[in-house]
Design a protein around this motif. Structure first.
Motif, PDB file in Angstrom:
ATOM      1  N   ALA A 118     -38.853  18.739   8.247  1.00 43.70           N
ATOM      2  CA  ALA A 118     -37.682  18.397   9.055  1.00 43.70           C
ATOM      3  C   ALA A 118     -36.444  19.072   8.549  1.00 43.70           C
ATOM      4  O   ALA A 118     -35.651  19.513   9.003  1.00 43.70           O
ATOM      5  CB  ALA A 118     -37.555  16.919   9.296  1.00 43.70           C
ATOM      6  N   ILE A 137     -33.658  14.974  14.455  1.00 39.40           N
ATOM      7  CA  ILE A 137     -34.867  16.106  13.903  1.00 39.40           C
ATOM      8  C   ILE A 137     -35.764  14.985  13.203  1.00 39.40           C
ATOM      9  O   ILE A 137     -36.999  15.113  13.254  1.00 39.40           O
ATOM     10  CB  ILE A 137     -34.068  16.951  12.919  1.00 39.40           C
ATOM     11  CG1 ILE A 137     -33.402  18.046  13.703  1.00 39.40           C
ATOM     12  CG2 ILE A 137     -34.990  17.647  12.161  1.00 39.40           C
ATOM     13  CD1 ILE A 137     -32.285  18.897  13.190  1.00 39.40           C
ATOM     14  N   ARG A 172     -39.852  13.987  13.885  1.00 37.59           N
ATOM     15  CA  ARG A 172     -40.876  14.432  12.906  1.00 37.59           C
ATOM     16  C   ARG A 172     -41.768  13.200  12.399  1.00 37.59           C
ATOM     17  O   ARG A 172     -42.916  13.204  12.361  1.00 37.59           O
ATOM     18  CB  ARG A 172     -40.696  15.131  11.692  1.00 37.59           C
ATOM     19  CG  ARG A 172     -39.939  16.363  11.937  1.00 37.59           C
ATOM     20  CD  ARG A 172     -40.779  17.228  12.520  1.00 37.59           C
ATOM     21  NE  ARG A 172     -41.838  17.975  11.714  1.00 37.59           N
ATOM     22  CZ  ARG A 172     -42.059  19.028  11.394  1.00 37.59           C
ATOM     23  NH1 ARG A 172     -41.263  20.131  12.091  1.00 37.59           N
ATOM     24  NH2 ARG A 172     -42.953  19.603  10.561  1.00 37.59           N
TER      25      ARG A 172
END
Ligand code: FDP
Length: 313
Positions: A36, A72, A76
């Motif tokens: 990430a 983000i 993930r």
């Protein structure tokens, strides 16, 4: 740990985790976070300057970098299959991912710490705290892993799963490869990084700082928690503080997102972290919002800070 004939630089993060004997799911979790961070790096390089509500070339609204980094990481972690609960510095509530806690981890993270420094191009970072099971409101001593990623001139990742502290650097292929294994701190050091306004320091903290200066300690402070801690950890010497202030008894830094993971890493490297009276890792969080004063770094320096604060407040 490094095989004969292989240089350290050939060992990537996943292989290192395997070689230190980490279990598959924790390895997966740490590698997901590392992956990430590649997207966060790209956002920092190419994104806006952290100003929410501005639009890009195509007239689309851009997200502030801290909000983008949060998205983000959340995505993930949600898709990793190994997370029970998450908690982000960006949101006030625990985010449930799986109701089955068995064999899963809960993760607290500050997706982009020091985001006010992005627009002046100073270093910032991501900080992560990992517990087994579903409970995120427990003392930091129960963490099973902690890590940070520093976005600076180089991007580096530092992690510990309780088997030493290890540093990796991102290479041209955006892979993290081993730089240093088993980072350790000396007993005392010649650097100090003092957060908070000095005219608001208590008598004890002020006397401690004067003592440091009298001993010739050098001021090394960037204003970003991740680079400031990284400096002390990687040089293996010095102390960072964001103490109790006359107008803020608990200082500024957040226990769950900032202090616990850094205290875990520094203790793993042989250092210490204290509020001035209690070890950071022994604090029982009362709420997600908890803050605490902190003196963190070399053991003797932290002990001296505790002594000054105990005697003089
Ligand atoms: P920032 O506000 O820029 O996000 O907790 C966040 C933090 O930065 C730390 O990175 C840093 O150590 C500290 O706050 C700086 O605090 P001051 O605003 O008091 O300087």
């Amino acid at each position: 740990m490094v095989e004969p004939g292989k240089t350290k630089f050939q060992i990537d993060l996943r292989r290192h985790l395997r070689e230190v004997g980490e279990n598959r799911d924790l390895t997966r979790l740490i590698c997901e976070i590392a992956d990430a961070s590649k997207y966060i790096v790209n956002s920092i390089r190419t994104g806006d300057l952290g100003v929410a509500g501005t639009s890009n070339l195509y007239g689309e609204e851009q997200l502030a970098l801290d909000v983008l980094s949060d998205r983000i990481l959340r995505k993930r972690l949600t898709n990793s299959g190994v997370v029970a609960n998450m908690l982000s510095e960006e949101t006030p509530d625990i985010i449930p991912v799986s109701s089955d806690y068995e064999g899963k981890y809960s993760v607290a993270f500050d997706p982009l710490d020091g985001s006010s420094l992005v627009d002046v191009n100073l270093a910032v970072g991501t900080i992560v705290s990992i517990f087994e099971g579903g409970n995120l409101l427990q003392p930091g001593r129960n963490q099973v892993a902690a890590m940070y990623i520093l976005y600076g001139p180089r991007n580096t990742l530092v992690y510990s799963t309780g088997r030493g502290v290890h540093e990796f650097a991102m290479n041209a292929l955006m892979e993290y490869t081993l730089v240093r294994e088993n980072v350790t701190m000396s007993q005392a050091g010649g650097i100090y990084a003092p957060g908070g306004q000095r005219n608001l320091y208590s008598a004890g903290t002020e006397a401690f700082v004067q003592d440091l200066e009298a001993r010739g300690a050098k001021l090394r402070y960037s204003g970003g928690f991740v680079p400031d801690i990284n400096q002390i950890l990687m040089k293996g010497k010095g102390i960072f503080m964001y103490p109790h202030l006359k107008n803020a008894a608990n200082g500024k830094l957040r226990l769950i997102f900032e202090l616990n993971p850094m205290a875990y890493l520094v203790e793993q490297a042989g250092g210490a972290a204290s509020t001035g009276s209690v070890s950071i890792l022994d604090l029982q969080p009362q709420s997600i919002e908890d803050r605490a004063p902190v003196f963190i770094g070399c053991k003797d320096d932290v002990a001296r800070a505790v002594d000054f604060v105990t005697r003089m407040g």
